[in-house]
Scaffold this motif. Structure first.
Motif, PDB file in Angstrom:
ATOM      1  N   SER A 261     -27.338 -10.020  12.665  1.00  0.00           N
ATOM      2  CA  SER A 261     -27.653 -10.623  11.623  1.00  0.00           C
ATOM      3  C   SER A 261     -29.253 -10.496  11.313  1.00  0.00           C
ATOM      4  O   SER A 261     -29.375 -11.509  11.055  1.00  0.00           O
ATOM      5  N   SER A 262     -29.633  -9.554  11.159  1.00  0.00           N
ATOM      6  CA  SER A 262     -31.225 -10.103  10.539  1.00  0.00           C
ATOM      7  C   SER A 262     -31.211  -9.195   9.405  1.00  0.00           C
ATOM      8  O   SER A 262     -32.023 -10.210   8.976  1.00  0.00           O
ATOM      9  N   PHE A 263     -30.157  -9.219   8.694  1.00  0.00           N
ATOM     10  CA  PHE A 263     -30.183 -10.022   6.541  1.00  0.00           C
ATOM     11  C   PHE A 263     -30.369 -10.659   6.930  1.00  0.00           C
ATOM     12  O   PHE A 263     -30.676 -11.578   6.272  1.00  0.00           O
ATOM     13  N   GLU A 264     -29.628 -11.666   7.751  1.00  0.00           N
ATOM     14  CA  GLU A 264     -29.220 -13.551   6.993  1.00  0.00           C
ATOM     15  C   GLU A 264     -30.174 -14.145   8.013  1.00  0.00           C
ATOM     16  O   GLU A 264     -30.844 -14.897   7.140  1.00  0.00           O
ATOM     17  N   ALA A 265     -30.928 -13.552   9.105  1.00  0.00           N
ATOM     18  CA  ALA A 265     -31.919 -13.962  10.272  1.00  0.00           C
ATOM     19  C   ALA A 265     -33.176 -14.237   9.052  1.00  0.00           C
ATOM     20  O   ALA A 265     -33.836 -15.372   8.480  1.00  0.00           O
ATOM     21  N   GLU A 266     -33.576 -12.470   8.174  1.00  0.00           N
ATOM     22  CA  GLU A 266     -34.108 -13.006   7.555  1.00  0.00           C
ATOM     23  C   GLU A 266     -34.240 -14.057   5.708  1.00  0.00           C
ATOM     24  O   GLU A 266     -35.246 -14.295   5.364  1.00  0.00           O
ATOM     25  N   ILE A 267     -33.297 -13.499   5.267  1.00  0.00           N
ATOM     26  CA  ILE A 267     -32.962 -14.440   4.468  1.00  0.00           C
ATOM     27  C   ILE A 267     -33.719 -16.337   4.674  1.00  0.00           C
ATOM     28  O   ILE A 267     -33.649 -17.132   3.999  1.00  0.00           O
ATOM     29  N   LEU A 268     -32.547 -16.978   5.598  1.00  0.00           N
ATOM     30  CA  LEU A 268     -32.642 -18.074   6.396  1.00  0.00           C
ATOM     31  C   LEU A 268     -34.569 -18.442   6.169  1.00  0.00           C
ATOM     32  O   LEU A 268     -35.236 -19.483   6.088  1.00  0.00           O
ATOM     33  N   GLY A 269     -35.394 -17.084   7.236  1.00  0.00           N
ATOM     34  CA  GLY A 269     -36.948 -17.180   7.119  1.00  0.00           C
ATOM     35  C   GLY A 269     -37.456 -17.246   5.736  1.00  0.00           C
ATOM     36  O   GLY A 269     -38.237 -17.789   5.754  1.00  0.00           O
TER      37      GLY A 269
ATOM     38  N   GLY B 113     -20.499 -17.175   7.110  1.00  0.00           N
ATOM     39  CA  GLY B 113     -20.533 -15.740   7.922  1.00  0.00           C
ATOM     40  C   GLY B 113     -18.923 -15.427   8.164  1.00  0.00           C
ATOM     41  O   GLY B 113     -18.268 -16.463   8.214  1.00  0.00           O
ATOM     42  N   TYR B 114     -18.270 -13.998   7.960  1.00  0.00           N
ATOM     43  CA  TYR B 114     -17.069 -14.068   8.646  1.00  0.00           C
ATOM     44  C   TYR B 114     -16.771 -12.539   9.160  1.00  0.00           C
ATOM     45  O   TYR B 114     -17.284 -12.116   8.041  1.00  0.00           O
ATOM     46  N   ASP B 115     -15.799 -12.450  10.427  1.00  0.00           N
ATOM     47  CA  ASP B 115     -16.026 -11.629  10.461  1.00  0.00           C
ATOM     48  C   ASP B 115     -14.908 -11.876  11.884  1.00  0.00           C
ATOM     49  O   ASP B 115     -15.507 -12.478  12.529  1.00  0.00           O
ATOM     50  N   PHE B 116     -13.300 -11.361  11.775  1.00  0.00           N
ATOM     51  CA  PHE B 116     -12.650 -11.939  12.844  1.00  0.00           C
ATOM     52  C   PHE B 116     -12.620 -10.562  14.336  1.00  0.00           C
ATOM     53  O   PHE B 116     -11.980 -10.683  14.657  1.00  0.00           O
ATOM     54  N   SER B 117     -14.252  -9.640  13.948  1.00  0.00           N
ATOM     55  CA  SER B 117     -13.909  -8.785  15.498  1.00  0.00           C
ATOM     56  C   SER B 117     -14.899  -9.357  16.220  1.00  0.00           C
ATOM     57  O   SER B 117     -15.034  -9.023  17.718  1.00  0.00           O
ATOM     58  N   VAL B 118     -16.009 -10.319  15.704  1.00  0.00           N
ATOM     59  CA  VAL B 118     -16.830 -10.982  16.863  1.00  0.00           C
ATOM     60  C   VAL B 118     -17.133 -12.260  16.385  1.00  0.00           C
ATOM     61  O   VAL B 118     -15.484 -13.032  15.772  1.00  0.00           O
ATOM     62  N   LYS B 119     -17.515 -13.312  17.135  1.00  0.00           N
ATOM     63  CA  LYS B 119     -16.644 -14.762  17.180  1.00  0.00           C
ATOM     64  C   LYS B 119     -18.301 -15.639  16.601  1.00  0.00           C
ATOM     65  O   LYS B 119     -18.336 -16.452  16.860  1.00  0.00           O
ATOM     66  N   SER B 120     -19.261 -14.922  16.428  1.00  0.00           N
ATOM     67  CA  SER B 120     -20.563 -14.982  15.920  1.00  0.00           C
ATOM     68  C   SER B 120     -21.467 -14.795  15.181  1.00  0.00           C
ATOM     69  O   SER B 120     -21.556 -13.312  14.951  1.00  0.00           O
ATOM     70  N   PHE B 121     -21.935 -15.186  14.183  1.00  0.00           N
ATOM     71  CA  PHE B 121     -24.011 -14.443  13.883  1.00  0.00           C
ATOM     72  C   PHE B 121     -23.872 -13.822  15.207  1.00  0.00           C
ATOM     73  O   PHE B 121     -23.967 -13.905  16.037  1.00  0.00           O
ATOM     74  N   GLY B 122     -25.061 -13.414  14.573  1.00  0.00           N
ATOM     75  CA  GLY B 122     -25.899 -12.070  16.269  1.00  0.00           C
ATOM     76  C   GLY B 122     -26.975 -12.571  16.532  1.00  0.00           C
ATOM     77  O   GLY B 122     -26.862 -14.261  15.863  1.00  0.00           O
ATOM     78  N   PRO B 123     -27.853 -12.569  17.721  1.00  0.00           N
ATOM     79  CA  PRO B 123     -28.926 -13.351  18.289  1.00  0.00           C
ATOM     80  C   PRO B 123     -29.923 -12.963  17.524  1.00  0.00           C
ATOM     81  O   PRO B 123     -31.243 -14.073  17.673  1.00  0.00           O
ATOM     82  N   GLN B 124     -29.678 -12.934  16.511  1.00  0.00           N
ATOM     83  CA  GLN B 124     -31.126 -12.546  15.868  1.00  0.00           C
ATOM     84  C   GLN B 124     -31.285 -14.161  14.950  1.00  0.00           C
ATOM     85  O   GLN B 124     -33.227 -14.598  14.424  1.00  0.00           O
ATOM     86  N   ILE B 125     -30.636 -15.236  14.512  1.00  0.00           N
ATOM     87  CA  ILE B 125     -30.238 -16.066  13.965  1.00  0.00           C
ATOM     88  C   ILE B 125     -30.855 -17.145  14.988  1.00  0.00           C
ATOM     89  O   ILE B 125     -30.379 -17.510  16.156  1.00  0.00           O
TER      90      ILE B 125
ATOM     91  N   THR C 149     -33.307 -22.917  15.432  1.00  0.00           N
ATOM     92  CA  THR C 149     -33.851 -24.033  14.671  1.00  0.00           C
ATOM     93  C   THR C 149     -32.797 -23.532  13.511  1.00  0.00           C
ATOM     94  O   THR C 149     -33.462 -24.894  12.551  1.00  0.00           O
ATOM     95  N   GLN C 150     -32.517 -22.707  13.091  1.00  0.00           N
ATOM     96  CA  GLN C 150     -31.846 -22.453  11.844  1.00  0.00           C
ATOM     97  C   GLN C 150     -30.089 -23.025  11.798  1.00  0.00           C
ATOM     98  O   GLN C 150     -29.181 -22.598  10.873  1.00  0.00           O
ATOM     99  N   ALA C 151     -29.717 -23.074  13.417  1.00  0.00           N
ATOM    100  CA  ALA C 151     -28.138 -22.803  13.372  1.00  0.00           C
ATOM    101  C   ALA C 151     -27.492 -23.899  11.966  1.00  0.00           C
ATOM    102  O   ALA C 151     -26.469 -23.045  11.721  1.00  0.00           O
ATOM    103  N   SER C 152     -27.705 -24.772  11.339  1.00  0.00           N
ATOM    104  CA  SER C 152     -27.542 -25.952  10.543  1.00  0.00           C
ATOM    105  C   SER C 152     -27.788 -25.361   9.205  1.00  0.00           C
ATOM    106  O   SER C 152     -25.934 -26.272   8.053  1.00  0.00           O
ATOM    107  N   ARG C 153     -28.021 -24.302   9.244  1.00  0.00           N
ATOM    108  CA  ARG C 153     -27.628 -23.999   7.935  1.00  0.00           C
ATOM    109  C   ARG C 153     -26.285 -22.338   7.985  1.00  0.00           C
ATOM    110  O   ARG C 153     -26.900 -21.487   6.849  1.00  0.00           O
ATOM    111  N   THR C 154     -26.171 -21.956   8.833  1.00  0.00           N
ATOM    112  CA  THR C 154     -25.385 -21.239   8.771  1.00  0.00           C
ATOM    113  C   THR C 154     -24.243 -21.888   9.333  1.00  0.00           C
ATOM    114  O   THR C 154     -24.286 -22.582   9.895  1.00  0.00           O
ATOM    115  N   HIS C 155     -22.616 -20.859   9.103  1.00  0.00           N
ATOM    116  CA  HIS C 155     -21.326 -21.070   8.874  1.00  0.00           C
ATOM    117  C   HIS C 155     -20.332 -20.111   9.016  1.00  0.00           C
ATOM    118  O   HIS C 155     -20.142 -19.476   8.612  1.00  0.00           O
ATOM    119  N   PHE C 156     -19.921 -19.625  10.700  1.00  0.00           N
ATOM    120  CA  PHE C 156     -19.259 -18.689  10.737  1.00  0.00           C
ATOM    121  C   PHE C 156     -17.450 -18.865  11.104  1.00  0.00           C
ATOM    122  O   PHE C 156     -17.295 -19.969  11.565  1.00  0.00           O
TER     123      PHE C 156
END
Length: 326
Positions: free
Chosen positions: A144-152, A161-173, A176-183
């Motif tokens: 999730s480096s792409f998403e992390a840079e948008i947040l930053g 974020g949507y992906d049925f092969s994983v259970k969350s965003f990547g560790p790059q998020i 402190t920004q978790a409130s702005r992400t929805h997986f």
């Protein structure tokens, strides 16, 4: 007595030499500013005119594509995606027909990891302070480096974020920004399939937007391993039929040309163009090619700007010209 009076021949020689020099250098001087059809100069920072100029350039590309098809075809059915190395050898690949010839009228920057995972974005400054900035990202793969840079780089953007092969965003998020992400572990598809027995649950983009209460998406990232053809076809056709603009401002897409022919791909690509999508950046996936020895470059990243409607990247709000420079 002045030099030219004492040495008239010398002075004349100098004058002729300088005149000849300026004459010969003339063609190499900076060319005059480009002009509109009416002969007026294009304003350098006037967004509507910059978009018009970009579209003029892109329309020239469409004519060039027809010429390239005629050269290597001469019909669409005769073109191969990746011609084999035989004699006579056609020196082209499918990507030569679809260059990213549109000029983004804003800054272009790469967000996310260098190599696989990063994406090229047009005008992130346009949403830097946008209060209702919405980003959708399909295909997380725990990177999730792409998403992390948008947040930053923005203050208000919310990311779904949507992906049925994983259970969350990547560790790059950052936490402190978790409130702005929805997986959600859902997949993107051409039709809904989310009943009790459906695993994974699949949704159309339109269904997800309704669930989230959204009427627009500013930035849409899709990397869904070739399902982009079915998904985008199902998404775009109703908008083309009704004449409505697509609900997103720009699209970052990884294209997977597996088991297709050139004619199929051309029809699909021309549908994107008809809907107002213009490619402003492309990057072949050379890592994929490198690790598949003998394989072709049938994966490529493309970034598109939507030039129809009134999204934030093509229309100025009354205070926007000052707002995004704060």
């Amino acid at each position: 007595m002045a030099v030219w009076q004492r040495h008239p021949r010398y002075s004349l020689f100098i004058f002729v030499t300088l005149a000849l020099t300026f004459y010969l250098l003339g063609p190499y001087q900076s060319s005059p500013p480009p002009t509109t059809a009416g002969g007026r100069a294009w304003p350098a920072h006037d967004l509507p005119n910059r978009l018009a100029r970009s579209e003029h350039i892109y329309q020239k590309l469409l004519q060039d594509r027809k010429g390239l098809i005629k050269k290597w075809g001469p019909t669409v059915k005769d073109i191969q995606l990746f011609p084999p190395n035989v004699s006579p050898w056609p020196a082209y690949t499918v990507w030569d027909f679809f260059p990213a010839a549109y000029n983004c009228p804003h800054e272009v920057q790469r967000l996310g990891a260098l190599g696989d995972g990063g994406k090229w974005v047009c005008g992130l400054s346009r949403v830097e302070h946008k209060p209702d900035c919405i980003v959708y990202s399909f295909g997380i793969n725990y990177e999730s480096s792409f998403e992390a840079e948008i947040l930053g780089n923005t203050q208000e953007c919310q990311i779904w974020g949507y992906d049925f092969s994983v259970k969350s965003f990547g560790p790059q998020i950052p936490s402190t920004q978790a409130s702005r992400t929805h997986f959600h572990p859902y997949g993107l598809a051409g039709k809904d399939s989310h009943g009790p027995g459906d695993d994974p649950k699949m949704y159309t983009l339109e269904s997800l937007m309704k669930m989230n209460g959204h009427t627009h998406i500013d930035i849409l990232k899709i990397d869904i391993e070739r399902w982009e053809f079915e998904t985008l076809t199902a998404l775009i056709k109703p908008y083309l039929a009704s004449g409505r603009p697509l609900p997103f401002g720009q699209l970052q897409l990884e294209v997977h040309i597996w088991n297709m022919n050139f004619q199929e791909y051309l029809v699909w690509w021309e549908m994107l163009e008809a809907a107002g999508l213009r490619p402003f950046w492309t990057e072949p996936n050379l890592v994929y090619q490198n690790y598949n020895v003998g394989g072709s470059t049938d994966l490529a990243e493309y970034s598109f700007l939507n030039i129809k409607g009134s999204n934030v990247f093509i229309k100025d709000s009354p205070d926007h010209s000052h707002h995004h420079h704060d």
